[in-house]
Design a protein around this motif. Structure first.
Motif, PDB file in Angstrom:
ATOM      1  N   TRP A  46       0.933  -1.409   0.131  1.00 42.67           N
ATOM      2  CA  TRP A  46       0.058  -0.175   0.197  1.00 42.67           C
ATOM      3  C   TRP A  46       0.860   1.125   0.047  1.00 42.67           C
ATOM      4  O   TRP A  46       0.512   2.208  -0.793  1.00 42.67           O
ATOM      5  CB  TRP A  46      -0.809   0.007   1.177  1.00 42.67           C
ATOM      6  N   TYR A  50       1.408   4.088  -3.136  1.00 43.73           N
ATOM      7  CA  TYR A  50       1.279   5.378  -2.570  1.00 43.73           C
ATOM      8  C   TYR A  50       2.246   6.345  -3.010  1.00 43.73           C
ATOM      9  O   TYR A  50       2.310   7.386  -3.701  1.00 43.73           O
ATOM     10  CB  TYR A  50       0.836   5.711  -1.233  1.00 43.73           C
ATOM     11  N   LYS A  55      -1.292   9.213  -4.848  1.00 44.68           N
ATOM     12  CA  LYS A  55      -2.825   9.081  -4.638  1.00 44.68           C
ATOM     13  C   LYS A  55      -3.235   8.118  -3.579  1.00 44.68           C
ATOM     14  O   LYS A  55      -2.716   6.798  -3.542  1.00 44.68           O
ATOM     15  CB  LYS A  55      -3.549   8.749  -5.990  1.00 44.68           C
ATOM     16  N   LEU A  56      -4.124   8.389  -2.877  1.00 40.93           N
ATOM     17  CA  LEU A  56      -4.798   7.562  -1.807  1.00 40.93           C
ATOM     18  C   LEU A  56      -5.541   6.391  -2.772  1.00 40.93           C
ATOM     19  O   LEU A  56      -6.446   7.073  -3.476  1.00 40.93           O
ATOM     20  CB  LEU A  56      -5.607   8.240  -0.744  1.00 40.93           C
TER      21      LEU A  56
END
Length: 57
Positions: A46, A50, A55-56
């Motif tokens: 994750w 990112y 970007k989330l």
């Protein structure tokens, strides 16, 4: 939405490793789960996504 806290992960993993006698990998699994991730690989994937996309999810 999950947003990793790397300082918290490192601190919790160090405590779990030192006080709990866990391997670093197991300690990171514990710390990642405390933040809502499935395991340490999920956490680091994750975070890497990112950093690349900025970007989330």
């Amino acid at each position: 939405m999950l947003i990793p806290d790397i300082d918290a992960l490192e601190e919790r993993a160090a405590i779990a490793q030192y006080d709990g006698g866990l391997s670093r990998e197991a300690a990171e699994d514990v710390a990642a789960r405390q933040q809502g991730f499935r395991h340490r690989e999920h956490y680091w994937e994750w975070l890497a996504d990112y950093v690349v996309t900025r970007k989330l999810p």
